[in-house]
Structure formats: C-alpha cells, structure tokens
Design a protein around this motif. Structure first.
Motif, PDB file in Angstrom:
ATOM      1  N   ALA A   1      -5.647   4.222   0.598  1.00  0.00           N
ATOM      2  CA  ALA A   1      -4.488   3.361   0.854  1.00  0.00           C
ATOM      3  C   ALA A   1      -3.781   3.766   2.146  1.00  0.00           C
ATOM      4  O   ALA A   1      -3.373   2.906   2.948  1.00  0.00           O
ATOM      5  CB  ALA A   1      -3.517   3.423  -0.324  1.00  0.00           C
TER       6      ALA A   1
ATOM      7  N   LEU B   1       0.799  -1.229   0.000  1.00  0.00           N
ATOM      8  CA  LEU B   1       0.000   0.000   0.000  1.00  0.00           C
ATOM      9  C   LEU B   1       0.830   1.276   0.000  1.00  0.00           C
ATOM     10  O   LEU B   1       0.424   2.283  -0.603  1.00  0.00           O
ATOM     11  CB  LEU B   1      -0.928   0.000   1.219  1.00  0.00           C
ATOM     12  N   GLN B   2       1.993   1.270   0.673  1.00  0.00           N
ATOM     13  CA  GLN B   2       2.736   2.521   0.816  1.00  0.00           C
ATOM     14  C   GLN B   2       3.214   3.071  -0.524  1.00  0.00           C
ATOM     15  O   GLN B   2       3.361   4.273  -0.709  1.00  0.00           O
ATOM     16  CB  GLN B   2       3.917   2.341   1.781  1.00  0.00           C
TER      17      GLN B   2
ATOM     18  N   VAL C   1      -5.379   7.313  -3.190  1.00  0.00           N
ATOM     19  CA  VAL C   1      -4.165   7.371  -2.358  1.00  0.00           C
ATOM     20  C   VAL C   1      -4.542   7.476  -0.879  1.00  0.00           C
ATOM     21  O   VAL C   1      -3.970   6.792  -0.021  1.00  0.00           O
ATOM     22  CB  VAL C   1      -3.278   8.558  -2.783  1.00  0.00           C
TER      23      VAL C   1
ATOM     24  N   SER D   1       6.769  -3.684  -2.694  1.00  0.00           N
ATOM     25  CA  SER D   1       6.533  -2.272  -3.001  1.00  0.00           C
ATOM     26  C   SER D   1       7.060  -1.937  -4.383  1.00  0.00           C
ATOM     27  O   SER D   1       6.494  -1.111  -5.102  1.00  0.00           O
ATOM     28  CB  SER D   1       7.178  -1.371  -1.939  1.00  0.00           C
TER      29      SER D   1
ATOM     30  N   ILE E   1       1.612   3.280  -3.262  1.00  0.00           N
ATOM     31  CA  ILE E   1       0.570   4.097  -3.892  1.00  0.00           C
ATOM     32  C   ILE E   1       0.688   5.546  -3.446  1.00  0.00           C
ATOM     33  O   ILE E   1       0.562   6.469  -4.257  1.00  0.00           O
ATOM     34  CB  ILE E   1      -0.821   3.528  -3.557  1.00  0.00           C
TER      35      ILE E   1
END
Length: 466
Positions: free
Chosen positions: A429, A277-278, A426, A399, A280
């Motif tokens: 997320a 997720l990071q 974003v 990632s 994004i």
C-alpha cells in the motif's frame, strides 16, 4: 476589496500571538481527537476480555468509530464551506465530547459500538477541518511549520494515552473500571477545548470567498495590528478608511460536482487514491498493535507497556517533521516517509526480540508522523478556498471508511498468516502511495494557496459563481 487582497494581506504577515493562539487551540483539539480515535485500539485486548467479545464482533468494535468518521468527515466539512469553519469545528467538538462520555458508561458491547459510531461523526470532521482552517489563517512561508506544530501537540495524545492505559486499566476508581476513565478524560478534555475555542476568529479567506468582506477585513486588520507590534514597517495593503466595500458580494455556490471538473479532477483522483491507501499503513499499525503483540505471545499488560513505548514515536516524529516540511517539498516528503514506513513495518512484523519490537515500533510511528504531518498540510493546499473544506473532508472520509473496514481486512490476515504477511500488505500500500503522489501531486511548499490553485480556479466555472 477582493478575496485575493485578503489573501495577500494574510500571506505577508509575520507570525503573531493570534496565529500562535489559534495553533495551540487547534492542536489541543487534535490532541483529544487522536486520544479518542486510538482508544478502541489501545483498549482492544482489555475490552475483548471485559465484554467477552466474540472474534467476529471485534472488528466491528474497532471499526465503529471509523465508520462514523466517514459520515462526519463528509457532512460536517461540507457544512464548513457553507456556514464557516468555526461553526463546524465547534459543532464537531461538541458531538464527540458528548458521545465519548456516554461510551464511558456503556453497560454492554452493543451500546459501546453505537456510542463509538456516534462519537466518530465528530471525530472524522476534526483533522481535515483543522487543516483547512490553519492553512487559510497562516502566512504561506510558515504554513507548513505551524500546522506541524499543531499536530505535534495533537500527537502527544498517543503516548499519554498509552501510559494512562498502562496505569489505569488494572485499577478501579470511584466504582468505575480504569478503561472507563480513559473515555471520561477524553470527553472532559474536549469540553474544555470547546470553551476555549469560542474566541477564535473565523477564517478571513472563507469570509471573503463568501462575500462577507466587512468581517474579513476586520479580522485581517486585527492580525495586522498585532503584527505591527513586532514590525512597525508593516502597513495594510488596503486602508479601510479609503476603501469602499460593496454592501453585499454574491455568495459562492458550490456543488459537489465541481470536484470532478477538469481543473480539479487530477487532484481529486490523486487525493482519493491516497486516502484509501494511507489508512492501511497509518491506522493499521496504531489500531492493531496491541493485537499484533498479543499474537506474538505477549500478555495484555505487557502489550500495553510495549504499546506505550512504541507510541512515543508519534510526537517525536511530529517534532522531526518541523524543520522538514518547509525544506523538502511536501510531495517528496510524503513519498520518502511512505517508503520508510514499508521498511520499518516489515521489520516490526518479522522480529520477535522485545527490544527490537520497541525499536522498530518507535521508528515506524516516528516516520508515520512525518508522513501524517506532511499529508495533512498538503491536502488543504491543493484546492481553492471555495471548495477546500468539502474537498479535503470528502477525501478524508474515504480514509475513515477504509479505517472502518481495515479490521475486517487486516485482522483475518494477522490471525491466519501472522504479522509479517500483514505488514507486507502494508508495504505494498505504501509503494502505491509513492507512485500516486510522485506522479500526480503538485509542488506546494512555500507557495501561496492562491498560486498553487491559480491554474485550476476560474471564476466563470459553471459550478461556482463569484
């Protein structure tokens, strides 16, 4: 002398000139790593026009290096647990230096995509390996601060690259377009760092875990001797003149499956979900901001100017993190900064005012590097030495994989629905990250690596032999 004794000796040291040298050299390597990572994004509008890139090919151009990073982060960080931290980061520096230079001479977009992919093999291994190396070398009380210093030096690459792009893109020098010189600068800089890093010591924690206790003791003693110049009251916990070391300790054997054992499973799941997720939020902005500005109606030159000013937030945010990473527990610092990234991202997407675009862009990049520094420190703290590089490398590779997919996911949203909807995605997320780290993440700030992992690590594990 045990692995624990080496760790105790390292953790009781004050910061020495050797620690500072390692921090600077790791930070300089990160500088050229980030310089290279953001090249395609910064130059996206330029390359799109120069090579007449079709819309369907643009996501592949932006994502090719990230797909290479996905593979590199897994393979090279796995090698770091087998053959040592130093050998691994010397190899990855060489890989991305060579292929970034070749990218500078690409005659067409096809070869540029290939060379960006191959450079990515080295680029992807660098950050998690640097996290691992510094976390093992630095004393517990200063670990967060000095890892943050290394990243502050590294994040200077973003504004430097932004302003260099603004300066060089309109020019030609020695028969080469300005954008090609950006690749050449990144490659030569990486080569210089490779030469300087040859004198760095191997991680004593890794040497001890690998059974190479003589070498671990010798390097640790060097740090102690350096420390005694500042603190005459410091004496080694063990004296090499009286301690009898075994000729050979059994080397640890680590399988990938160990990450899914009960004592590691929560940390593995938490970190994997986080890394997916990071990307994004962090790379979604840094990679796509020139295209976002173009979608708002700004020319290529104006978008490069705004990008350069916006990127000033990266080193400023990294500097801001220095007093925070040792005062606020890392897990809650990640949660707070993720929330602010969501807020400032939506604000950036909504506004059309040039001054507010720069303001919210700087605020977003500023907060995102508090976020980035906190998680880079954090991810190297939550696994023991025997699997640290493998665990962080595999998680970080996710990632990179998502970064490669990201243009295929976010660009269609940007083109069809606009920047506000894209930044809403974003923000969602970032909200999921807050839940993930807040519920599953352990506390790490100010604690030794061995203490953090004490409950998880058992010498009798079937996948690890001591």
């Amino acid at each position: 002398m045990s692995n624990v004794s080496i760790a105790m000796r390292l953790d009781r040291l004050p910061i020495t000139i050797l620690h500072k040298k390692a921090t600077v050299l790791i930070g300089t390597g990160l500088f050229f790593d980030f310089f290279d990572i953001f090249l395609a994004g910064v130059l996206s509008t330029v390359l799109e026009e120069h090579f007449h890139v079709a819309h369907e090919l643009l996501p592949l151009l932006l994502g090719s290096s990230f797909l290479g990073m996905f593979i590199g982060a897994i393979v090279l960080n796995g090698l770091a647990d087998r053959f040592g931290r130093k050998k691994a980061f010397m190899f990855n520096l060489a890989v991305y230096s060579v292929f970034t230079l070749l990218a500078a001479f690409s005659p067409n977009v096809g070869l540029l995509i290939v060379f960006r992919f191959l450079a990515g093999l080295g680029l992807g291994a660098e950050p998690p390996l640097c996290d691992t190396y510094l976390s093992e070398l630095l004393p517990a009380s200063k670990r967060g601060k000095y890892v943050a210093w290394a990243y502050t030096l590294g994040f200077l690459a973003m504004p430097v690259e932004g302003f260099l792009a603004k300066l060089l893109v309109p020019l030609q020098f020695l028969g080469f377009e300005g954008w090609r010189w950006l690749f050449i600068i990144g490659s030569i800089g990486s080569l210089v760092v490779w030469i300087l890093r040859r004198n760095l010591p191997e991680s004593p924690r890794w040497l001890a875990a690998a059974g190479r206790l003589e070498e671990a003791n010798r390097i640790t003693a060097q740090f102690e001797e350096e420390a005694k110049k500042k603190r005459t009251d410091l004496v080694p916990l063990f004296s090499s003149s009286t301690q009898t070391l075994p000729e050979q300790m059994p080397k640890q054997k680590v399988s990938f499956a160990v990450l899914f054992q009960k004592q590691y499973l929560q940390s593995t799941v938490m970190l994997w979900f986080f890394q997916i997720l990071q990307t994004i939020g962090y790379y979604g902005f840094g990679t796509l901001v020139p295209l976002i500005l173009k979608a708002k109606g700004y020319s290529v030159i104006h978008s490069l100017e705004y990008t350069a000013f916006t990127f000033l937030g990266y080193p400023i945010g990294s500097l801001l993190s220095l007093p925070l990473v040792e005062r606020i527990d890392r897990k809650w610092l990640i949660v707070l900064s993720a929330f602010l990234m969501g807020v400032f991202g939506i604000s950036f997407g909504v506004t059309e005012n040039p001054m507010l675009i720069i303001l919210f862009g700087v605020l977003y990049t500023l907060v995102s590097n508090v976020f980035s520094n906190a998680f880079h420190i954090y991810q190297a703290e939550i696994f023991p030495t025997s699997v640290r590089a493998t665990a962080t490398g595999v998680a970080y590779s996710l990632s990179r994989f998502m970064s490669g997919l990201m243009p295929f996911l976010l660009l269609p949203i940007l083109k069809q629905y606009g920047s506000t909807v894209m930044f809403t995605v974003v923000a969602i997320a970032m909200g999921l990250i807050m839940i993930d780290i807040g519920l599953l993440g352990p506390r790490t700030t100010g604690r030794s690596l061995e203490e953090i992992n004490e409950e998880k690590f058992h010498p009798s594990d079937s996948h690890i032999s001591m």
